[in-house]
Design an enzyme around this catalytic site. Structure first.
Site, PDB file in Angstrom:
ATOM      1  N   GLY A 263       0.846  -1.201  -0.002  1.00 32.37           N
ATOM      2  CA  GLY A 263       0.057   0.142  -0.013  1.00 32.37           C
ATOM      3  C   GLY A 263       0.721   1.189  -0.038  1.00 32.37           C
ATOM      4  O   GLY A 263       2.057   1.220   0.208  1.00 32.37           O
TER       5      GLY A 263
ATOM      6  N   GLN B 231       3.066  10.086   1.201  1.00 28.76           N
ATOM      7  CA  GLN B 231       4.303   9.611   1.384  1.00 28.76           C
ATOM      8  C   GLN B 231       5.513  10.094   0.012  1.00 28.76           C
ATOM      9  O   GLN B 231       6.413   9.855   0.214  1.00 28.76           O
ATOM     10  CB  GLN B 231       4.435   8.054   1.298  1.00 28.76           C
ATOM     11  CG  GLN B 231       3.729   7.451   2.661  1.00 28.76           C
ATOM     12  CD  GLN B 231       3.557   5.730   2.670  1.00 28.76           C
ATOM     13  OE1 GLN B 231       2.650   5.281   2.036  1.00 28.76           O
ATOM     14  NE2 GLN B 231       4.728   5.062   3.053  1.00 28.76           N
TER      15      GLN B 231
ATOM     16  N   CYS C 195       6.813   0.353   7.136  1.00 28.14           N
ATOM     17  CA  CYS C 195       6.395   1.565   6.456  1.00 28.14           C
ATOM     18  C   CYS C 195       7.524   1.812   5.576  1.00 28.14           C
ATOM     19  O   CYS C 195       8.871   1.690   5.780  1.00 28.14           O
ATOM     20  CB  CYS C 195       6.047   2.625   7.231  1.00 28.14           C
ATOM     21  SG  CYS C 195       5.243   3.954   6.364  1.00 28.14           S
ATOM     22  N   LEU C 196       7.074   2.058   4.197  1.00 28.64           N
ATOM     23  CA  LEU C 196       8.070   2.470   3.095  1.00 28.64           C
ATOM     24  C   LEU C 196       8.834   3.865   3.813  1.00 28.64           C
ATOM     25  O   LEU C 196      10.101   4.113   3.403  1.00 28.64           O
ATOM     26  CB  LEU C 196       7.505   2.840   1.848  1.00 28.64           C
ATOM     27  CG  LEU C 196       6.971   1.835   0.968  1.00 28.64           C
ATOM     28  CD1 LEU C 196       6.366   2.082  -0.171  1.00 28.64           C
ATOM     29  CD2 LEU C 196       8.287   0.682   0.669  1.00 28.64           C
TER      30      LEU C 196
ATOM     31  N   HIS D  73      -3.891   1.908   8.190  1.00 30.43           N
ATOM     32  CA  HIS D  73      -2.377   2.308   7.943  1.00 30.43           C
ATOM     33  C   HIS D  73      -2.307   3.408   6.761  1.00 30.43           C
ATOM     34  O   HIS D  73      -1.824   4.313   7.230  1.00 30.43           O
ATOM     35  CB  HIS D  73      -1.422   1.185   7.713  1.00 30.43           C
ATOM     36  CG  HIS D  73      -0.061   1.478   7.505  1.00 30.43           C
ATOM     37  ND1 HIS D  73       1.013   1.154   8.286  1.00 30.43           N
ATOM     38  CD2 HIS D  73       0.698   2.189   6.680  1.00 30.43           C
ATOM     39  CE1 HIS D  73       2.197   1.551   8.077  1.00 30.43           C
ATOM     40  NE2 HIS D  73       1.926   2.197   6.917  1.00 30.43           N
ATOM     41  N   GLU D  74      -2.800   3.061   5.881  1.00 32.13           N
ATOM     42  CA  GLU D  74      -2.656   4.097   4.690  1.00 32.13           C
ATOM     43  C   GLU D  74      -3.514   5.430   5.002  1.00 32.13           C
ATOM     44  O   GLU D  74      -3.166   6.759   4.547  1.00 32.13           O
ATOM     45  CB  GLU D  74      -3.031   3.525   3.327  1.00 32.13           C
ATOM     46  CG  GLU D  74      -2.264   2.510   2.859  1.00 32.13           C
ATOM     47  CD  GLU D  74      -0.787   2.683   2.866  1.00 32.13           C
ATOM     48  OE1 GLU D  74      -0.285   3.737   3.060  1.00 32.13           O
ATOM     49  OE2 GLU D  74      -0.066   1.607   3.023  1.00 32.13           O
TER      50      GLU D  74
ATOM     51  N   HIS E 165      -1.838   7.953   7.114  1.00 36.55           N
ATOM     52  CA  HIS E 165      -0.952   8.879   6.391  1.00 36.55           C
ATOM     53  C   HIS E 165      -1.652  10.083   6.166  1.00 36.55           C
ATOM     54  O   HIS E 165      -0.813  11.080   6.156  1.00 36.55           O
ATOM     55  CB  HIS E 165      -0.426   8.164   5.274  1.00 36.55           C
ATOM     56  CG  HIS E 165       0.778   7.247   5.377  1.00 36.55           C
ATOM     57  ND1 HIS E 165       2.039   7.784   6.073  1.00 36.55           N
ATOM     58  CD2 HIS E 165       0.978   5.848   5.314  1.00 36.55           C
ATOM     59  CE1 HIS E 165       2.957   6.712   5.992  1.00 36.55           C
ATOM     60  NE2 HIS E 165       2.217   5.547   5.616  1.00 36.55           N
TER      61      HIS E 165
END
Lengths: 175, 166
Positions: B47, B52, B96-97, B138-139, B142
């Site tokens: 995702g 991000q 996480c990225l 999670h997304e 952000h």
């Protein structure tokens, strides 16, 4: 750039406020860098294990910390290690074990799990309950190198005598 | 198409609140393509949120289809997503990225209902559970300037938390 010198510093002593601040301040003043660390109170003691990067020798590092550790009543141990940062392994299983506290639970459970392929990455345990009825609780995170089913079978066998164990696969989400 | 640069914490832009999308045009569609390419290029990523890559619009892409035995809706672009219902909770492991080389345990709702627009601006309602529900939460976090680091639970006291929430 030369390979950094990593040491493992272990400090143990009676818990009191300010231990972390005093020890890490001495390390900072001495030119050290901290890496991964585990610090916790165990049975009224404070325990610290720290990766410390320091360009000098082990003896010189110990001398940096000794004034502080001695004044706080902490025992100090220094080891040169070959480790480095960014060597994390990702757990794929989480196991919780609890039961009436008795000698041998950990040995029995971890022995069976090791035979079934568990590589323990993190284990934390505590004794809850009361003096009369102590309750042992253990959390394990690890890698199931022979699959989750093998671990479940191992747990089923060891939990027959009053120990409760649950196993949950961990599927790390990267988002 | 292009792989966009991923912001990593402590970049302060990751703490910003993203704004709703109001225009569904080619610029948006081109951005979504780049965002998806960036997600696919991220190691193991399932995702991504527009935040991000430094774009403060409420767009996320999720795709739980790589997981076996997990209920999911495949690849989804969710625009202006809102969680309208939460149910249950579960501890799960997240990374996480934007926070490389670190993972931790987070409590998320087990089942959620999400209302979101698609790439054409049409409204949909999605019921998600388990891994996919965790991913959406999670997304969406952000978009509100939250990282999983803000929601970590202690590994040591996991069991006590469970008791309290049961």
């Amino acid at each position: 750039m030369s390979k950094p010198n990593w040491y493992m510093l272990t400090l143990v002593g009676r818990d009191r406020p300010g231990i972390v601040a005093h020890v890490t301040h001495a390390l900072y003043e001495g030119g050290c860098n901290l890496g991964e660390a585990s610090m916790m109170r165990l049975g009224g003691n404070f325990t610290m294990m720290m990766m410390v990067r320091y360009e000098g020798a082990a003896r010189a590092l110990a001398e940096l910390v000794e004034p502080v550790s001695e004044s706080l009543g902490l025992r100090l141990h220094v080891d040169r290690i070959s480790g480095a940062l960014h060597h994390h392994l990702e757990p794929d299983v989480r196991i919780t074990v609890s039961g009436a506290d008795r000698a041998g639970i950990v040995a029995q459970v971890t022995g069976a799990l090791a035979e079934a392929g568990l590589n323990i990455l993190n284990l934390e345990s505590d004794v809850a309950g009361s003096e009369d009825e102590p309750l042992y609780i253990m959390h394990i995170e690890g890698q199931a190198t022979e699959g989750i089913e093998a671990l479940q079978s191992a747990l089923d066998i060891v939990t027959r005598n009053g120990v409760k164990a649950s196993l949950a696969p961990m599927d790390t989400l990267i988002g | 198409m292009a792989i966009l640069d991923i912001l990593t914490w402590p970049d302060p832009r990751l703490k910003e609140t993203a704004q709703p999308v109001t225009t569904f045009d080619e610029t948006l569609h081109a951005f979504i393509k780049d965002l998806e390419e960036t997600m696919r290029a991220g190691p193991g990523a399932v995702g991504i949120a527009a935040t991000q890559v430094g774009s403060l619009q409420r767009v996320i892409i999720i795709d739980a289809s790589s997981r076996k035995n997990v209920p999911h809706h495949g690849r989804q672009v969710l625009i202006n997503p809102e969680i309208t219902h939460w149910e249950g909770y579960a501890v799960g492991r997240e990374g996480c990225l934007s926070v490389p080389d670190y993972t931790g345990n987070v409590i998320r709702a087990e089942r959620i209902t999400v209302e979101a627009l698609d790439e054409a601006g049409a409204t949909h309602t999605w019921r998600m559970e388990g891994f996919e529900a965790r991913l959406a939460q999670h997304e969406i976090d952000h978009l509100d300037g939250l990282l999983f680091l803000d929601r970590l639970v202690s590994r040591r006291h996991d069991l006590y938390r469970r008791k309290r929430y049961d």
